[in-house]
Enzyme design. Structure first.
Site, PDB file in Angstrom:
ATOM      1  N   TRP A 162     -19.874 -36.048 -13.533  1.00  0.00           N
ATOM      2  CA  TRP A 162     -20.132 -37.362 -12.952  1.00  0.00           C
ATOM      3  C   TRP A 162     -21.592 -37.772 -12.986  1.00  0.00           C
ATOM      4  CZ3 TRP A 162     -23.738 -35.947  -9.593  1.00  0.00           C
ATOM      5  CH2 TRP A 162     -23.697 -34.629  -9.139  1.00  0.00           C
ATOM      6  N   ASN A 163     -22.503 -36.867 -13.388  1.00  0.00           N
ATOM      7  CA  ASN A 163     -23.931 -37.216 -13.224  1.00  0.00           C
ATOM      8  C   ASN A 163     -24.433 -38.194 -14.275  1.00  0.00           C
ATOM      9  OD1 ASN A 163     -23.714 -35.123 -15.080  1.00  0.00           O
ATOM     10  ND2 ASN A 163     -25.630 -34.162 -14.480  1.00  0.00           N
ATOM     11  N   LYS A 186     -11.569 -36.706 -20.491  1.00  0.00           N
ATOM     12  CA  LYS A 186     -11.298 -36.712 -19.055  1.00  0.00           C
ATOM     13  C   LYS A 186     -12.623 -36.810 -18.316  1.00  0.00           C
ATOM     14  CE  LYS A 186     -11.031 -33.876 -15.711  1.00  0.00           C
ATOM     15  NZ  LYS A 186     -11.567 -34.720 -14.613  1.00  0.00           N
ATOM     16  N   PRO A 187     -12.867 -37.966 -17.699  1.00  0.00           N
ATOM     17  CA  PRO A 187     -14.090 -38.092 -16.903  1.00  0.00           C
ATOM     18  C   PRO A 187     -13.916 -37.351 -15.580  1.00  0.00           C
ATOM     19  CG  PRO A 187     -12.793 -40.126 -16.757  1.00  0.00           C
ATOM     20  CD  PRO A 187     -12.033 -39.190 -17.683  1.00  0.00           C
ATOM     21  N   GLY A 239     -20.395 -29.342 -17.860  1.00  0.00           N
ATOM     22  CA  GLY A 239     -20.141 -29.176 -16.433  1.00  0.00           C
ATOM     23  C   GLY A 239     -20.769 -27.888 -15.941  1.00  0.00           C
ATOM     24  N   SER A 240     -20.185 -27.345 -14.900  1.00  0.00           N
ATOM     25  CA  SER A 240     -20.783 -26.172 -14.265  1.00  0.00           C
ATOM     26  C   SER A 240     -20.439 -24.896 -15.030  1.00  0.00           C
ATOM     27  CB  SER A 240     -20.264 -26.067 -12.834  1.00  0.00           C
ATOM     28  OG  SER A 240     -18.864 -25.938 -12.860  1.00  0.00           O
ATOM     29  N   GLU A 261     -21.645 -27.137 -22.473  1.00  0.00           N
ATOM     30  CA  GLU A 261     -22.983 -27.523 -21.991  1.00  0.00           C
ATOM     31  C   GLU A 261     -22.941 -27.347 -20.482  1.00  0.00           C
ATOM     32  OE1 GLU A 261     -25.406 -28.123 -23.907  1.00  0.00           O
ATOM     33  OE2 GLU A 261     -24.457 -28.588 -25.812  1.00  0.00           O
ATOM     34  N   LEU A 262     -23.615 -26.303 -19.981  1.00  0.00           N
ATOM     35  CA  LEU A 262     -23.385 -25.875 -18.596  1.00  0.00           C
ATOM     36  C   LEU A 262     -24.620 -26.042 -17.712  1.00  0.00           C
ATOM     37  CD1 LEU A 262     -21.239 -22.755 -19.585  1.00  0.00           C
ATOM     38  CD2 LEU A 262     -20.479 -25.092 -19.146  1.00  0.00           C
ATOM     39  N   GLU A 396     -28.503 -22.734  -9.126  1.00  0.00           N
ATOM     40  CA  GLU A 396     -28.821 -24.068  -9.626  1.00  0.00           C
ATOM     41  C   GLU A 396     -28.904 -25.005  -8.418  1.00  0.00           C
ATOM     42  OE1 GLU A 396     -25.865 -26.106 -12.084  1.00  0.00           O
ATOM     43  OE2 GLU A 396     -27.469 -27.325 -12.948  1.00  0.00           O
ATOM     44  N   GLU A 473     -25.218 -29.820 -29.127  1.00  0.00           N
ATOM     45  CA  GLU A 473     -24.920 -31.247 -29.251  1.00  0.00           C
ATOM     46  C   GLU A 473     -26.160 -31.912 -29.847  1.00  0.00           C
ATOM     47  OE1 GLU A 473     -23.506 -32.654 -25.365  1.00  0.00           O
ATOM     48  OE2 GLU A 473     -21.483 -32.110 -26.026  1.00  0.00           O
TER      49      GLU A 473
HETATM   50  P1  NAP Z   1     -17.661 -29.275 -12.900  1.00  0.00           P
HETATM   51  O1  NAP Z   1     -17.134 -29.032 -11.553  1.00  0.00           O
HETATM   52  O2  NAP Z   1     -17.710 -28.144 -13.849  1.00  0.00           O
HETATM   53  O3  NAP Z   1     -16.810 -30.495 -13.494  1.00  0.00           O
HETATM   54  C1  NAP Z   1     -17.048 -31.047 -14.767  1.00  0.00           C
HETATM   55  C2  NAP Z   1     -15.751 -31.643 -15.313  1.00  0.00           C
HETATM   56  O4  NAP Z   1     -14.784 -30.607 -15.497  1.00  0.00           O
HETATM   57  C3  NAP Z   1     -15.087 -32.661 -14.389  1.00  0.00           C
HETATM   58  O5  NAP Z   1     -14.468 -33.651 -15.178  1.00  0.00           O
HETATM   59  C4  NAP Z   1     -14.084 -31.801 -13.669  1.00  0.00           C
HETATM   60  O6  NAP Z   1     -13.036 -32.520 -13.063  1.00  0.00           O
HETATM   61  C5  NAP Z   1     -13.600 -30.926 -14.794  1.00  0.00           C
HETATM   62  N1  NAP Z   1     -12.974 -29.680 -14.374  1.00  0.00           N
HETATM   63  C6  NAP Z   1     -13.127 -29.007 -13.203  1.00  0.00           C
HETATM   64  N2  NAP Z   1     -12.365 -27.895 -13.203  1.00  0.00           N
HETATM   65  C7  NAP Z   1     -11.711 -27.857 -14.393  1.00  0.00           C
HETATM   66  C8  NAP Z   1     -10.791 -26.952 -14.986  1.00  0.00           C
HETATM   67  N3  NAP Z   1     -10.385 -25.855 -14.358  1.00  0.00           N
HETATM   68  N4  NAP Z   1     -10.313 -27.230 -16.225  1.00  0.00           N
HETATM   69  C9  NAP Z   1     -10.737 -28.320 -16.891  1.00  0.00           C
HETATM   70  N5  NAP Z   1     -11.604 -29.229 -16.374  1.00  0.00           N
HETATM   71  C10 NAP Z   1     -12.104 -28.989 -15.146  1.00  0.00           C
HETATM   72  O7  NAP Z   1     -19.130 -29.858 -12.883  1.00  0.00           O
HETATM   73  P2  NAP Z   1     -19.877 -30.532 -11.662  1.00  0.00           P
HETATM   74  O8  NAP Z   1     -20.314 -29.444 -10.773  1.00  0.00           O
HETATM   75  O9  NAP Z   1     -19.113 -31.623 -11.084  1.00  0.00           O
HETATM   76  O10 NAP Z   1     -21.129 -31.154 -12.487  1.00  0.00           O
HETATM   77  C11 NAP Z   1     -22.409 -30.698 -12.420  1.00  0.00           C
HETATM   78  C12 NAP Z   1     -22.640 -29.502 -13.339  1.00  0.00           C
HETATM   79  O11 NAP Z   1     -22.675 -29.937 -14.695  1.00  0.00           O
HETATM   80  C13 NAP Z   1     -23.978 -28.856 -13.102  1.00  0.00           C
HETATM   81  O12 NAP Z   1     -23.851 -27.472 -13.159  1.00  0.00           O
HETATM   82  C14 NAP Z   1     -24.822 -29.356 -14.261  1.00  0.00           C
HETATM   83  O13 NAP Z   1     -25.923 -28.563 -14.587  1.00  0.00           O
HETATM   84  C15 NAP Z   1     -23.814 -29.417 -15.349  1.00  0.00           C
HETATM   85  N6  NAP Z   1     -24.281 -30.285 -16.423  1.00  0.00           N
HETATM   86  C16 NAP Z   1     -24.623 -29.733 -17.634  1.00  0.00           C
HETATM   87  C17 NAP Z   1     -25.104 -30.530 -18.654  1.00  0.00           C
HETATM   88  C18 NAP Z   1     -25.501 -29.962 -19.979  1.00  0.00           C
HETATM   89  O14 NAP Z   1     -25.596 -30.711 -20.933  1.00  0.00           O
HETATM   90  N7  NAP Z   1     -25.735 -28.663 -20.089  1.00  0.00           N
HETATM   91  C19 NAP Z   1     -25.218 -31.911 -18.451  1.00  0.00           C
HETATM   92  C20 NAP Z   1     -24.863 -32.441 -17.204  1.00  0.00           C
HETATM   93  C21 NAP Z   1     -24.377 -31.613 -16.208  1.00  0.00           C
HETATM   94  P3  NAP Z   1     -13.162 -32.903 -11.487  1.00  0.00           P
HETATM   95  O15 NAP Z   1     -13.898 -34.148 -11.423  1.00  0.00           O
HETATM   96  O16 NAP Z   1     -11.811 -33.032 -10.963  1.00  0.00           O
HETATM   97  O17 NAP Z   1     -13.919 -31.777 -10.839  1.00  0.00           O
END
Ligand code: NAP
Ligand code: MG
Length: 493
Positions: A162-163, A186-187, A239-240, A261-262, A396, A473
């Protein structure tokens, strides 16, 4: 999420959304709607249908049907179509900007920057579509030539947080589509609206039905169904780290392609010969931009002892001056955090770090202003001298709180920078070329910025080392992750 302040009139103003855009039309998801909340006031303003595994099937089938025709087009033709569609989205920028601010929380200025960057990325790959070349190796043997073909993978799943909902999507969408794949995205469940509208606009701008589809829903249900879907050939995830690890496991059967990309905990090293005020500005911008919620935010600062007081004072002064408020209010420089849960997690990390011995220099909680009480605001925060095993040193920190430490020299700075599970970005400030080169060579991270702010370029490959990711990427390298190569040997028999 807080719904306690909702009046009956506000409840009635919550707009229902079908939750998916599939095969060129809205698709009504069958799961219970999920609320979309305005982070500036804590109130839901939309209820978005959540995808069930069956809805995910419908989207993947649509993408699979569209693949044949799309992948058969000349690559330059795909670029031309995507370019025209992107310009149509651009014509609707003024509609998308406030929508992104409303669901994400960021300022209108930052929404404009994000959306413009997302469109720039699409156009970057439109440009590359004219320059893609194959490989020909003549004379492998007498009368035998070799060729290397690149073929698209098929249906690609793009899952983003979402960021930065639109830039992180376009980093995947652009190379995937130009290479000939079709996409189901999937956003994040909390930021589906801009993405759904973006998809609709690309379709209205001429992207063929089914080439790009969006299903909103939870990660646990829609996300897992999409990742595990047998027709999906590749998962591109941002994501995370824990969710990235889970996705890698889900991709193991059949050896599904995956890029991750984590999370990150980007270090910044400020040497004693640096332009100190430029470095302090970069630290403030790098940490507090997007309310600290960026993967590439500067999350740890290591400053040489002899200049530490001066640098820290400047960073603290900048943090104190940042104007907080709703993203759509005039003159606001930092909006709210995205969710109440994210803010609670940050507050917990800060308080555990202070209990462990860190010193609070500024911030450390929500603002006092009564008019901000319902939003998820948190003051820009700086903490000095946190113990090396405290939460802000090892976890983090995904919000506006910056830990700073004093180091003796570059060796100590690099050792501390590398003492992390993460390896996403990093930055170094020094006027000494030998120090800059040494830092660039020794820091374990996918990016090192030297004497410049932490901006990502479409021209350069981007991707984390260690627990920060897998694959790249941006740049031409991205095509490697959306294609398979095939060696073809042609004889004269
Ligand atoms: P997240 O919990 O990992 O969620 C990211 C996406 O994955 C969301 O669409 C989420 O849906 C979905 N998701 C969650 N669990 C899943 C599963 N078991 N299977 C498939 N999809 C799943 O990430 P966040 O904590 O919201 O976002 C912040 C993180 O992203 C931070 O750690 C940040 O550093 C990282 N990030 C990395 C980059 C990069 O380029 N390296 C860029 C931006 C952000 P829901 O909305 O339902 O949770
Ligand atoms: Mg999450």
């Amino acid at each position: 999420m807080s719904t306690t302040h909702q009046t009956p009139a506000e409840a009635a103003a919550v707009v229902a959304h079908a939750g998916a855009f599939v095969a060129g039309a809205e698709h009504q998801n069958s799961g219970d709607p999920l609320p979309v909340v305005n982070p500036a006031n804590g109130r839901p303003f939309a209820a978005v249908g959540a995808a069930s595994p069956r809805d995910v099937d419908v989207a993947v089938e649509a993408a699979s049907r569209a693949f044949g025709e799309w992948s058969a087009l000349a690559v330059s033709k795909r670029g031309e179509i995507l370019g025209r569609a992107a310009r149509h989205v651009e014509d609707h920028l003024e509609e998308l900007i406030p929508l992104l601010t409303r669901e994400q929380g960021k300022t209108l200025r930052d929404s404009r920057i994000e959306l413009t960057k997302a469109l720039d990325t699409l156009m970057h790959y439109v440009g590359l579509s004219k320059a893609l070349r194959g490989v020909h190796t003549p004379g492998l043997d007498p009368g035998v030539d070799g060729f290397v073909l690149r073929r698209p993978l098929g249906v690609v799943a793009a899952i983003v947080p979402w960021n930065f909902p639109t830039t992180l999507l376009c980093n995947k969408l652009a190379p995937a589509l130009v290479a000939g794949n079709t996409v189901v995205a999937k956003p994040a469940a909390t930021t589906p609206l801009t993405t759904l509208r973006f998809c609709e606009l690309l379709f209205q701008g001429g992207l063929p039905a089914g080439v790009f589809n969006v299903v909103s829903g939870s990660g646990a249900v829609a996300g897992e169904a999409l990742v595990a879907h047998p027709t999906v050939r590749k998962v591109a995830f941002t994501g995370s780290t824990p969710v990235g690890e889970r996705i890698m496991q889900l991709c193991a059967p059949g050896v599904k392609r995956v890029t991750l990309e984590l999370g990150g905990s980007d270090p910044m090293i400020i040497c004693d010969d640096a332009d100190l005020s430029a470095a302090a500005s970069a630290a403030s911008m790098g940490r507090f931009y997007n309310c600290g919620q960026a993967c590439l935010a500067i999350k740890r600062v290591y400053v040489f002892e002899s200049v530490a007081d001066e640098v820290i004072e400047q960073i603290v002064a900048k943090a104190s001056r940042l104007r907080l408020g709703p993203g759509d209010a005039e003159g606001v420089q930092m909006g709210p955090m995205h969710t109440a849960g994210g803010r609670a997690e940050l507050a917990d990390q800060v308080s555990r770090t202070l209990e462990a011995g860190g010193s609070l220099l500024v911030g450390g909680g929500p603002p006092d202003a009564a008019e901000l009480a319902d939003g998820f605001f948190y003051r820009p925060t700086v903490v000095a001298d946190a113990p090396q095993d405290s939460p802000m040193a090892v976890e983090e920190v995904f919000g506006p709180a910056l830990p700073v430490w004093r180091v003796a020299d570059l060796d100590e700075g690099i050792a501390r920078a590398n003492g992390s599970q993460f390896g996403l970005g990093s930055s170094v400030w020094t006027r000494n070329l030998a120090r800059a080169r040494e830092a660039a060579a020794r820091i374990e991270a996918g990016y090192t910025w030297i004497n410049t702010r932490t901006k990502v370029y479409d021209e350069l490959p981007f991707g984390g080392w260690k627990a920060s990711g897998y694959g790249k990427e941006h740049a031409e390298e991205a095509f490697d992750y959306y294609t398979e190569t095939k060696a073809v040997v042609v004889g004269d028999g």
